[in-house]
Motif scaffolding. Structure first.
Motif, PDB file in Angstrom:
ATOM      1  N   GLU A 190     -25.252  23.938  50.056  1.00 44.82           N
ATOM      2  CA  GLU A 190     -24.559  23.654  51.315  1.00 44.82           C
ATOM      3  C   GLU A 190     -25.443  22.868  52.275  1.00 44.82           C
ATOM      4  O   GLU A 190     -25.002  21.901  52.895  1.00 44.82           O
ATOM      5  N   ARG A 191     -26.709  23.265  52.390  1.00 46.79           N
ATOM      6  CA  ARG A 191     -27.607  22.574  53.305  1.00 46.79           C
ATOM      7  C   ARG A 191     -27.972  21.179  52.789  1.00 46.79           C
ATOM      8  O   ARG A 191     -28.289  20.290  53.583  1.00 46.79           O
ATOM      9  N   LEU A 192     -27.944  20.963  51.482  1.00 42.85           N
ATOM     10  CA  LEU A 192     -28.215  19.626  50.951  1.00 42.85           C
ATOM     11  C   LEU A 192     -27.189  18.623  51.463  1.00 42.85           C
ATOM     12  O   LEU A 192     -27.511  17.433  51.627  1.00 42.85           O
ATOM     13  N   GLU A 193     -25.988  19.078  51.759  1.00 44.20           N
ATOM     14  CA  GLU A 193     -24.993  18.183  52.354  1.00 44.20           C
ATOM     15  C   GLU A 193     -25.464  17.706  53.725  1.00 44.20           C
ATOM     16  O   GLU A 193     -25.292  16.529  54.084  1.00 44.20           O
ATOM     17  N   ASP A 194     -26.050  18.611  54.508  1.00 44.74           N
ATOM     18  CA  ASP A 194     -26.596  18.228  55.814  1.00 44.74           C
ATOM     19  C   ASP A 194     -27.769  17.269  55.653  1.00 44.74           C
ATOM     20  O   ASP A 194     -27.919  16.301  56.399  1.00 44.74           O
ATOM     21  N   PHE A 195     -28.626  17.557  54.674  1.00 44.97           N
ATOM     22  CA  PHE A 195     -29.788  16.705  54.427  1.00 44.97           C
ATOM     23  C   PHE A 195     -29.346  15.292  54.057  1.00 44.97           C
ATOM     24  O   PHE A 195     -29.883  14.298  54.593  1.00 44.97           O
ATOM     25  N   HIS A 196     -28.370  15.181  53.177  1.00 39.95           N
ATOM     26  CA  HIS A 196     -27.916  13.860  52.758  1.00 39.95           C
ATOM     27  C   HIS A 196     -27.201  13.124  53.888  1.00 39.95           C
ATOM     28  O   HIS A 196     -27.298  11.898  53.997  1.00 39.95           O
ATOM     29  N   ARG A 197     -26.508  13.874  54.751  1.00 42.68           N
ATOM     30  CA  ARG A 197     -25.910  13.242  55.928  1.00 42.68           C
ATOM     31  C   ARG A 197     -27.014  12.667  56.819  1.00 42.68           C
ATOM     32  O   ARG A 197     -26.879  11.576  57.390  1.00 42.68           O
ATOM     33  N   GLY A 198     -28.131  13.396  56.935  1.00 41.43           N
ATOM     34  CA  GLY A 198     -29.256  12.891  57.717  1.00 41.43           C
ATOM     35  C   GLY A 198     -29.843  11.622  57.144  1.00 41.43           C
ATOM     36  O   GLY A 198     -30.176  10.692  57.890  1.00 41.43           O
ATOM     37  N   THR A 199     -29.961  11.555  55.823  1.00 41.90           N
ATOM     38  CA  THR A 199     -30.507  10.326  55.223  1.00 41.90           C
ATOM     39  C   THR A 199     -29.577   9.143  55.483  1.00 41.90           C
ATOM     40  O   THR A 199     -30.044   8.014  55.696  1.00 41.90           O
ATOM     41  N   GLU A 200     -28.275   9.395  55.495  1.00 46.19           N
ATOM     42  CA  GLU A 200     -27.320   8.324  55.781  1.00 46.19           C
ATOM     43  C   GLU A 200     -27.437   7.872  57.229  1.00 46.19           C
ATOM     44  O   GLU A 200     -27.435   6.666  57.530  1.00 46.19           O
ATOM     45  N   LEU A 201     -27.547   8.845  58.157  1.00 44.82           N
ATOM     46  CA  LEU A 201     -27.679   8.493  59.575  1.00 44.82           C
ATOM     47  C   LEU A 201     -28.956   7.717  59.837  1.00 44.82           C
ATOM     48  O   LEU A 201     -29.014   6.844  60.707  1.00 44.82           O
ATOM     49  N   GLY A 202     -30.012   8.042  59.088  1.00 44.77           N
ATOM     50  CA  GLY A 202     -31.284   7.346  59.257  1.00 44.77           C
ATOM     51  C   GLY A 202     -31.409   6.112  58.402  1.00 44.77           C
ATOM     52  O   GLY A 202     -32.475   5.477  58.389  1.00 44.77           O
ATOM     53  N   ASP A 203     -30.335   5.779  57.686  1.00 45.83           N
ATOM     54  CA  ASP A 203     -30.346   4.620  56.780  1.00 45.83           C
ATOM     55  C   ASP A 203     -31.530   4.716  55.822  1.00 45.83           C
ATOM     56  O   ASP A 203     -32.261   3.750  55.596  1.00 45.83           O
ATOM     57  N   ARG A 204     -31.703   5.907  55.259  1.00 48.60           N
ATOM     58  CA  ARG A 204     -32.815   6.171  54.345  1.00 48.60           C
ATOM     59  C   ARG A 204     -32.364   6.021  52.905  1.00 48.60           C
ATOM     60  O   ARG A 204     -31.219   6.287  52.567  1.00 48.60           O
ATOM     61  N   ASP A 205     -33.290   5.658  52.059  1.00 43.02           N
ATOM     62  CA  ASP A 205     -33.049   5.631  50.623  1.00 43.02           C
ATOM     63  C   ASP A 205     -33.196   7.055  50.108  1.00 43.02           C
ATOM     64  O   ASP A 205     -34.293   7.624  50.160  1.00 43.02           O
ATOM     65  N   PRO A 206     -32.132   7.691  49.607  1.00 45.71           N
ATOM     66  CA  PRO A 206     -32.223   9.087  49.164  1.00 45.71           C
ATOM     67  C   PRO A 206     -33.310   9.315  48.114  1.00 45.71           C
ATOM     68  O   PRO A 206     -33.880  10.407  48.037  1.00 45.71           O
ATOM     69  N   SER A 207     -33.606   8.301  47.309  1.00 45.32           N
ATOM     70  CA  SER A 207     -34.634   8.472  46.281  1.00 45.32           C
ATOM     71  C   SER A 207     -36.033   8.550  46.868  1.00 45.32           C
ATOM     72  O   SER A 207     -36.980   8.937  46.180  1.00 45.32           O
ATOM     73  N   GLY A 208     -36.165   8.196  48.143  1.00 51.04           N
ATOM     74  CA  GLY A 208     -37.487   8.199  48.774  1.00 51.04           C
ATOM     75  C   GLY A 208     -37.789   9.460  49.559  1.00 51.04           C
ATOM     76  O   GLY A 208     -38.853   9.556  50.178  1.00 51.04           O
ATOM     77  N   VAL A 209     -36.857  10.427  49.568  1.00 48.80           N
ATOM     78  CA  VAL A 209     -37.086  11.684  50.286  1.00 48.80           C
ATOM     79  C   VAL A 209     -37.014  12.834  49.289  1.00 48.80           C
ATOM     80  O   VAL A 209     -36.325  12.751  48.265  1.00 48.80           O
ATOM     81  N   ARG A 210     -37.720  13.933  49.592  1.00 54.73           N
ATOM     82  CA  ARG A 210     -37.813  15.037  48.632  1.00 54.73           C
ATOM     83  C   ARG A 210     -37.347  16.345  49.248  1.00 54.73           C
ATOM     84  O   ARG A 210     -37.532  16.588  50.443  1.00 54.73           O
ATOM     85  N   THR A 211     -36.775  17.180  48.414  1.00 52.99           N
ATOM     86  CA  THR A 211     -36.368  18.514  48.837  1.00 52.99           C
ATOM     87  C   THR A 211     -37.193  19.542  48.075  1.00 52.99           C
ATOM     88  O   THR A 211     -37.302  19.482  46.850  1.00 52.99           O
TER      89      THR A 211
END
Length: 332
Positions: A190-211
């Protein structure tokens, strides 16, 4: 493929040598990184320095340095120094902690934790760039600060520890990774959905961030001992470390249990607090039991899509040989 780290013990150790021994053991067992928390014992930066000197290849990280107990500029200096000492093996983890720690132990008002965390991450990244820091935030205003010396050739990534939806979103938007603690597999999803929304808002490459999930583990031939230690650990965090963990568990479907644990712990009824954590709840939050049971539970968390790293942590009451047995049993 999920990677495996070790979250070094939060409980008091007899000296720095045992902590280093855990780090060296994790290195020899093939773990990717060791994380060191900063609570109320030895400061993390000093111990990480010793770990850097006495290990060869394993990654090192702080999980976490509270953003209230040091200034952002000092956190940046510390990260740059540890990156230099470790020859590029350091990863910085920061977070707000909570009122019980920040106000009770440090005497600092716990205000605007999300904003303070965001500004700290932004300032630290500017410090690590080696450029002069000109920053006008809502909390911090800096002018003219610059590292005295060359900045790191490769700046250490900056991760944020978070539990609530907005805090996790912040980690995805501004940091290089998210550290989770006291989560169920469904809670992580559930929280990964929030994390991925954050990467979209920050225009981040999801492959460049780690959980990264710090998971309480105890793998012993004495099954009951392992599970009791894990129960004690969960009860302490929910009952004795403020409301953050209780609120997080409530969001994950354990509101009644979290409230009961906190009430029992607060009234000194420790056994009642432990009894509230039934087997299903324990297995939802920990990997504890025989080595075979703990490995099976670990694999259940590893199958969570989007979780990059599991950091094997230990119950507060675990003895040295029990920590070592768990490191060995759950080695990659």
């Amino acid at each position: 493929m999920t990677a495996f780290d070790v979250h070094l013990p939060v409980a008091a150790q007899s000296g720095i040598d045992p902590i280093v021994a855990y780090g060296r053991r994790a290195e020899s067992c093939g773990y990717d990184r060791v994380w060191l928390p900063e609570t109320w014992g030895r400061d993390a930066a000093s111990v990480l320095t010793v770990l850097a000197e006495r290990t060869d290849s394993i990654g090192l990280g702080s999980s976490i340095l509270p953003v209230y107990s040091r200034s952002p500029a000092l956190i940046g200096q510390t990260a740059a120094t540890l990156q230099e000492i470790s020859n590029g093996r350091f990863r910085l983890g920061v977070g707000p902690s909570g009122p019980a720690v920040i106000e009770g132990w440090h005497g600092v008002e716990f205000e605007r934790p999300l904003r303070r965390t965001r500004e700290t991450v932004e300032i630290v990244k500017r410090v690590l760039s080696g450029e002069s820091v000109e920053y006008q935030g809502e909390i911090f205003q800096l002018s003219g600060f610059r590292l005295r010396g060359e900045p790191p050739v490769s700046a250490p990534p900056v991760d944020v520890a978070a539990m609530g939806p907005k805090a996790v979103e912040l980690a995805g938007r501004f940091a290089d990774g998210w550290h989770a603690i006291v989560f169920t597999p469904d809670g992580i999803r559930e929280r990964l959905e929030d994390f991925h929304r954050g990467t979209e808002l920050g225009d981040r490459d999801p492959s460049g961030v780690r959980t990264t999930l710090s998971l309480t583990c105890c793998a012993l031939e004495d099954r009951e001992r392992a599970r009791r230690l894990a129960r004690q650990h969960v009860a302490f965090y929910v009952g004795g470390m403020g409301t953050y963990y209780r609120d997080s568990l409530a969001r994950q479907g354990y509101e009644e249990e979290a409230t009961e644990i906190a009430a029992a712990w607060g009234s000194g009824e420790r056994e009642r607090a432990l009894g509230t954590i039934d087997d299903a709840m324990l297995d939802d939050l920990c990997a504890a039991g025989t080595p075979e049971e703990a490995r099976k539970a670990l694999d259940r968390f590893a199958r969570v899509d989007g979780l990059d790293v599991i950091s094997v942590g230990f119950p507060r009451g675990a003895e040295r040989e029990e920590i070592e047995a768990t490191i060995d049993a759950l080695a990659p």
